[in-house]
Design an enzyme around this catalytic site. Structure first.
Site, mmCIF file in Angstrom:
data_model
loop_
_atom_site.group_PDB
_atom_site.id
_atom_site.type_symbol
_atom_site.label_atom_id
_atom_site.label_comp_id
_atom_site.label_asym_id
_atom_site.label_seq_id
_atom_site.Cartn_x
_atom_site.Cartn_y
_atom_site.Cartn_z
ATOM 1 N N SER A 131 0.831 -1.201 0.000
ATOM 2 C CA SER A 131 0.000 0.000 0.000
ATOM 3 C C SER A 131 0.865 1.250 0.000
ATOM 4 C CB SER A 131 -0.913 0.023 1.223
ATOM 5 O OG SER A 131 -1.688 1.208 1.240
ATOM 6 N N LYS A 185 -4.237 -6.794 3.793
ATOM 7 C CA LYS A 185 -4.274 -5.705 2.815
ATOM 8 C C LYS A 185 -5.708 -5.420 2.390
ATOM 9 C CE LYS A 185 -2.778 -2.761 -0.322
ATOM 10 N NZ LYS A 185 -3.845 -2.597 -1.314
ATOM 11 N N HIS A 188 -7.240 -3.431 5.063
ATOM 12 C CA HIS A 188 -6.691 -2.072 4.909
ATOM 13 C C HIS A 188 -7.496 -1.302 3.877
ATOM 14 C CE1 HIS A 188 -4.290 0.713 2.473
ATOM 15 N NE2 HIS A 188 -3.591 1.005 3.551
ATOM 16 N N ASN A 189 -7.748 -1.920 2.736
ATOM 17 C CA ASN A 189 -8.484 -1.229 1.676
ATOM 18 C C ASN A 189 -9.928 -0.968 2.075
ATOM 19 O OD1 ASN A 189 -6.087 -1.607 0.296
ATOM 20 N ND2 ASN A 189 -7.080 -2.189 -1.614
ATOM 21 N N GLU A 192 -9.861 1.944 4.207
ATOM 22 C CA GLU A 192 -9.637 3.081 3.297
ATOM 23 C C GLU A 192 -10.957 3.553 2.688
ATOM 24 O OE1 GLU A 192 -7.809 3.278 -1.129
ATOM 25 O OE2 GLU A 192 -6.452 2.471 0.397
#
Length: 480
Positions: A131, A185, A188-189, A192
C-alpha cells in the site's frame, strides 16, 4: 551456466511495478525486469531506469537464469487469471526452493489456493499486500507479506529495507500463513473505503449545512491535519480543495460525483458476511459508491422526491468542532470493525496475527496511515487478547468524550436531509455494541413462529433450545 547475479526479478511494469524496481535499485539491489509487452520493458530500462543496475529481459527463461538462488520472482500483474498465467510459466522454469511473490491486489482466497498448489511442488509462495500508491512504491510503501515462513526469512531483508520506516521501524513484518498478507491488505483497503466516505460526508456537511467554500473547507482540513486527525487522507483532502481549475474555480467542483471502485471494498464486505462480522461502516461506504454511480437516476429523483424544510445553519465554529470529534469517533469505529474481521478470519484460517504489528505496518507508507495508529498498537501490546479495540481504556475515553458531538452531527444531517450513511452506521454500531439488551429476542421469536427455528431462554443455560407452538394448538413449548 548463466551468470546468476541478480537479487530479485520483477514481472509487470505498470506504475507500481516500475516504482518498486527503482526503490529496490536505490537500496542497492540488482533487479531484473520482464514485461509481457517488450516495448514497455525497453521504454523503462532506457528511460526511468537508465543509468541504474536494473536489467531488462525479453524472455522469462533469460530472467530466471540470471537470478541468484534461491530465486526470487515478484509479480506485479493484474489480479486474477493474469497471476495464474504467469505462475504457470514460472513453475516450468524454477526449481524447488525458489520463491514466487505476488505483490498485486489479489483476493486472499486465490492466494490460499495458489499456496496450496505450489507448496507440494516444493515452491515457496508469498502473497504480499503493498500500500502507498505510486509515491509509496517509489519511496517506501507499507508491505504486508504472508505465505511461506521459510520464504519470509529469504525476503525479509529486502522487504524491510525498501518499506517505509517510522521512528526507525520498518512498516513491514510477517503477517501469517497462506493468504494472511492479502487478507490484511484487503481489510486495509476496506478501512480506506470507510475513511474516504467519512471524509466525503464531512465535506458534504460543511458544504450543505454551513455553506462553506472550497477554500474555507481546505483550511478546515489543513487545521485538522495538525491534530488527532493527522493522516494522509486528511492531508490530501486539504490540498485537493485548494486546487483551482484553469478558470480559477475549485477543480473539485468540476469533477463528476460518480465514484469508481476496483473490488477490494466489496471483498472486505463479503468476507465480513462470511465471518458474521458487522462491518457496517465499510459496507455503507461500498454501497455509497454504488449509489453514486446512479447519477442519472439521482438527478431525476431530485426533481420528484421531496426533502425536509431547510433549517437555519448551526453556529459555524461549534459545528466544525463537532464534526472533527464525530469524524474521529467514526474513524475509530471503522478500525475497530476491521480488527474484528481480522480476528475472526485468524480463527477461521488458523493465522497467528500480530494485531499491534499490523498497526505498526500501517503507520507509514500506506493510504490509511495516521497518527492514532500508535494508539492502536499500544492497545494490543497492552492486551493481545483484546476482543474489541473500543474496549481499550484510551478508546473508551475517546468515544465517551466524542459521542455528544457525534450525535449532534448525525442529528443535524438527518434533520436537513444530508445523507451520512457512514457516520450514522458507525454510531448505530457503537450503540448496538454497548447495548446489553437488543430487540433480537423478538426477531428470534418471529423465526420460531414461521420456521420453527427454535430459541434460547434467558432463564436456562446457553446451548439449550426451545420451540413454542405460537398459535396455541397442542404442544406448547418443547425443548429441542
Amino acid at each position: 551456466m548463466a551468470d546468476e547475479h541478480l537479487d530479485i526479478g520483477l514481472i509487470g511494469l505498470a506504475v507500481m511495478g516500475r516504482n518498486l524496481v527503482l526503490n529496490l535499485n536505490d537500496h542497492g539491489y540488482r533487479v531484473g525486469v520482464y514485461n509481457r509487452t517488450t516495448e514497455k520493458m525497453t521504454s523503462f530500462t532506457t528511460g526511468e531506469a537508465r543509468g541504474t543496475q536494473v536489467e531488462g529481459f525479453e524472455a522469462l527463461p533469460e530472467l530466471v537464469a540470471a537470478l541468484k538462488r534461491p530465486r526470487k520472482v515478484m509479480l506485479m500483474v493484474e489480479a486474477g487469471g493474469g497471476v495464474d498465467a504467469v505462475i504457470g510459466q514460472l513453475t516450468a522454469l524454477l526449481e524447488p526452493g525458489d520463491i514466487i511473490i505476488d505483490g498485486g491486489n489479489s483476493n486472499f482466497e486465490d492466494t490460499r489456493r495458489r499456496d496450496a498448489e505450489l507448496t507440494p511442488k516444493g515452491f515457496h509462495f508469498v502473497g504480499t499486500g503493498i500500500s502507498g500508491g505510486e509515491e509509496g512504491a517509489r519511496h517506501g510503501p507499507s508491505i504486508m507479506p504472508g505465505g511461506s515462513p521459510q520464504a519470509w526469512e529469504q525476503v525479509k531483508e529486502i522487504f524491510q529495507t525498501i518499506a517505509a520506516h517510522v521512528h526507525g521501524e520498518p512498516c513491514c513484518d510477517y503477517v501469517g500463513e497462506d493468504g494472511a498478507g492479502h487478507f490484511v491488505k484487503m481489510v486495509h483497503n476496506g478501512i480506506e473505503y470507510g475513511d474516504m466516505q467519512l471524509i466525503g460526508e464531512a465535506y458534504g456537511l460543511m458544504r450543505e449545512v454551513l455553506g462553506l467554500s472550497a477554500d474555507e473547507m481546505s483550511a478546515v482540513f489543513k487545521n485538522w491535519n495538525t491534530g488527532r486527525l493527522d493522516s494522509y487522507l486528511i492531508e490530501i483532502t486539504g490540498t485537493i480543495l485548494s486546487v483551482k481549475d484553469e478558470d480559477g474555480s475549485p477543480l473539485v467542483e468540476k469533477i463528476l460525483d460518480v465514484a469508481g471502485q476496483k473490488g477490494t471494498g466489496r471483498w472486505t464486505v463479503m468476507a465480513a458476511l462470511s465471518e458474521g462480522i458487522p462491518l457496517t461502516l465499510i459496507a455503507e461506504a461500498v454501497f455509497a459508491r454504488s449509489l453514486s454511480a446512479l447519477k442519472d437516476e439521482r438527478v431525476a429523483a431530485s426533481q420528484r422526491l421531496v426533502g425536509p424544510e431547510v433549517a437555519d445553519a448551526p453556529e459555524r465554529e461549534a459545528f466544525v468542532r463537532d464534526l472533527e470529534a464525530a469524524l474521529y469517533a467514526a474513524k475509530l469505529t471503522s478500525y475497530a470493525q476491521g480488527y474484528m474481521l481480522m480476528r475472526a478470519a485468524a480463527k477461521t484460517y488458523g493465522w497467528r496475527l500480530n494485531y499491534g504489528g499490523v498497526a505498526q505496518m500501517w503507520r507509514g507508507g500506506c493510504i490509511i496511515r495516521s497518527v492514532f495508529l500508535d494508539k492502536i498498537r499500544d492497545a494490543y501490546d497492552a492486551d493481545e487478547a483484546l476482543p474489541n479495540l473500543l474496549l481499550a481504556p484510551y478508546f473508551q475515553g475517546e468515544m465517551a468524550h466524542a459521542q455528544a458531538a457525534w450525535r449532534r452531527v448525525v442529528a443535524a444531517a438527518v434533520t436537513r436531509g444530508v445523507p451520512v450513511p457512514a457516520f450514522s452506521a458507525a454510531l448505530a454500531f457503537y450503540d448496538g455494541y454497548r447495548s446489553a439488551q437488543s430487540p433480537a429476542n423478538l426477531l428470534q421469536a418471529q423465526r420460531d413462529f414461521f420456521g420453527a427455528h427454535t430459541y434460547e431462554r434467558t432463564d436456562r443455560a446457553r446451548g439449550t433450545f426451545f420451540h413454542h407452538s405460537w398459535l396455541g394448538d397442542a404442544g406448547g413449548t418443547s425443548e429441542g
